[in-house]
Design a protein around this motif. Structure first.
Motif, short mmCIF file in Angstrom:
data_model
loop_
_atom_site.label_atom_id
_atom_site.label_comp_id
_atom_site.label_asym_id
_atom_site.label_seq_id
_atom_site.Cartn_x
_atom_site.Cartn_y
_atom_site.Cartn_z
N ILE A 157 50.71 18.73 -27.97
CA ILE A 157 51.31 17.98 -29.08
C ILE A 157 50.96 16.50 -28.98
O ILE A 157 50.58 15.87 -29.98
N ILE A 158 51.06 15.94 -27.78
CA ILE A 158 50.77 14.52 -27.60
C ILE A 158 49.28 14.23 -27.72
O ILE A 158 48.86 13.34 -28.48
N GLU A 159 48.46 14.98 -27.00
CA GLU A 159 47.02 14.68 -26.97
C GLU A 159 46.34 14.95 -28.30
O GLU A 159 45.32 14.30 -28.60
N SER A 212 51.47 21.02 -34.59
CA SER A 212 52.84 21.14 -35.09
C SER A 212 53.86 21.08 -33.95
O SER A 212 53.72 21.81 -32.96
N VAL A 213 54.87 20.24 -34.10
CA VAL A 213 55.90 20.16 -33.05
C VAL A 213 56.79 21.39 -33.06
O VAL A 213 57.49 21.67 -32.07
N ARG A 252 57.44 27.18 -28.43
CA ARG A 252 58.37 26.60 -27.46
C ARG A 252 57.68 25.51 -26.65
O ARG A 252 56.48 25.58 -26.38
N TRP A 253 58.45 24.53 -26.26
CA TRP A 253 57.89 23.36 -25.60
C TRP A 253 57.69 23.59 -24.11
O TRP A 253 58.44 23.08 -23.27
N GLU A 290 64.48 23.18 -25.49
CA GLU A 290 64.43 21.74 -25.76
C GLU A 290 64.03 21.43 -27.20
O GLU A 290 64.39 20.38 -27.74
N MET A 291 63.34 22.37 -27.84
CA MET A 291 62.89 22.17 -29.22
C MET A 291 64.05 22.07 -30.20
O MET A 291 63.88 21.64 -31.34
#
Length: 306
Positions: A86-88, A72-73, A77-78, A264-265
Motif C-alpha cells: 500500500i505504501i510503496e 487499494s487500502v 487484510r493488512w 486493523e483495517m
C-alpha cells in the motif's frame, strides 16, 4: 496549445472520470499503466514500479502530472506484506517519475497528487484543517510517507499540490456501494457507535477539484478534498436508507465485531475525521454538491436512470 496531462492510476475510479473530463476540455491526456489501454484518445505508456522500469517517452509534451496510483487500502487484510505494498505503490511510483525528470529534459511544471484524510487518524469531534497534526495509526503513517515522497518535487522546482481526499461517493464503486448494499436489502445499520465523522465528497466535485487544481497555477501545498458539510456514519446510513426508501431496524454493528472481522483495517470504518473545507473554498473552488442530500439525490438519480 492545450496542456499535456500525464496520469498515474488513470484507469481507476477517479482517474477514468478525470480522463474523460480532461479530454472533453481539450487536454492531451496520457496514462502511465502496467498494461495498454483501450481508448485511442489516450496514449498509454508502460511502467513497472517493482522493477523500476518506465517508458521515458511518457513525459514528452507533458506540463502536469496527476499522481493517483496506489494499491487499494481496502483490497485485503493488512498483513505486513500488504501494508508495504500500500505504501510503496504510492511512494515508489512517484519516486520513479521524479528520477525520470532528473535525468531527462522535460517541460513538466506541476505535480498534483492524491493523498487522503486518513492522514489525521481518529480525531473524534475535532475540526481538522490542513494544519492539524497527523494521526499515529497505519493510514496516517501511509499518508505521511506518501506526501513526503511527493514533496521531493519541490526540489525540482515543481509546483506541488496534495489533495487529502475523503470518502468519494459514487453509486458504482467505492465505499458508498459497500455501505448501500445491505441497506438495499433492508439490512443496513450504523457501524460502531455511529458517531464517527465521515469526510465525504461527491465524485463530480473530486474531478472538478482536480481540474481546478490543474487550471489554477496559484494553488500549491495541501488542501482537504471533502465537502463542507461532514456527517456522521449514522447520519450517512440514514440518508442512504431514506434515498433508497428502505427501513433501518437492525441494531448498530459493534466496533469489536468489526475488529474481529477486519482486524486493523477496521480503522477505515471506525476512525472519526471531521474535516474542514474552508481553505479550498477560500481559494475560490465552488462545490457542486455541498450537502449530502443533494449528493445522494444526484447519485441515485443516475443509478436509477442507468
Amino acid at each position: 496549445m492545450s496542456k499535456g496531462i500525464l496520469l498515474t492510476g488513470g484507469s481507476g475510479l477517479v482517474g477514468s472520470k478525470l480522463t474523460k473530463l480532461l479530454l472533453d476540455k481539450g487536454y492531451a491526456v496520457s496514462h502511465l499503466s502496467r498494461k495498454h489501454g483501450n481508448d485511442p484518445k489516450v496514449k498509454t505508456y508502460i511502467w513497472d514500479v517493482s522493477k523500476w522500469q518506465i517508458d521515458e517517452r511518457c513525459i514528452e509534451g507533458v506540463d502536469t502530472i496527476v499522481h493517483l496510483a496506489g494499491a487499494s487500502v481496502a483490497g485485503g487484510r493488512w498483513t505486513n506484506k500488504r501494508k508495504k505494498e500500500i505504501i510503496e505503490s504510492r511512494t515508489k511510483s512517484i519516486g520513479l517519475v521524479y528520477q525520470l525528470l532528473k535525468r531527462k529534459s522535460h517541460q513538466v511544471s506541476t505535480v498534483i497528487s492524491a493523498s487522503a484524510t486518513g492522514y489525521y487518524g481518529d480525531r473524534g469531534d475535532e475540526l481538522l484543517t490542513e494544519d492539524s497534526a497527523p494521526g499515529s495509526n497505519f493510514l496516517a503513517n501511509c499518508c505521511l510517507q506518501w506526501e513526503h515522497a511527493v514533496d521531493i518535487g519541490e526540489s525540482l522546482s515543481l509546483r506541488v499540490l496534495k489533495l487529502r481526499t475523503g470518502v468519494v461517493l459514487d453509486a458504482k464503486g467505492g465505499a458508498l456501494s459497500k455501505l448501500a448494499a445491505p441497506v438495499k436489502f433492508g439490512l443496513g445499520s450504523p457501524l460502531g457507535n455511529g458517531k464517527q465523522w465521515i469526510p465525504w465528497i461527491h465524485e463530480q466535485d473530486v474531478i472538478n477539484l482536480y481540474l481546478y487544481s490543474i487550471e489554477n497555477d496559484n494553488l500549491s501545498g495541501i488542501y482537504n478534498m471533502a465537502a463542507p458539510n461532514p456527517v456522521t456514519n449514522k447520519q450517512l446510513t440514514r440518508a442512504v436508507a431514506k434515498e433508497l426508501h428502505r427501513p433501518l431496524w437492525l441494531p448498530k454493528v459493534p466496533a469489536f465485531a468489526l475488529d474481529l472481522l477486519l482486524g486493523e483495517m477496521s480503522t477505515i470504518i471506525l476512525d472519526s475525521q471531521k474535516v474542514s473545507a474552508q481553505k479550498i473554498e477560500e481559494a475560490g473552488f465552488k462545490f457542486q454538491y455541498p450537502t449530502l442530500t443533494w449528493a445522494l439525490k444526484d447519485i441515485y438519480k443516475k443509478d436509477i436512470n442507468k
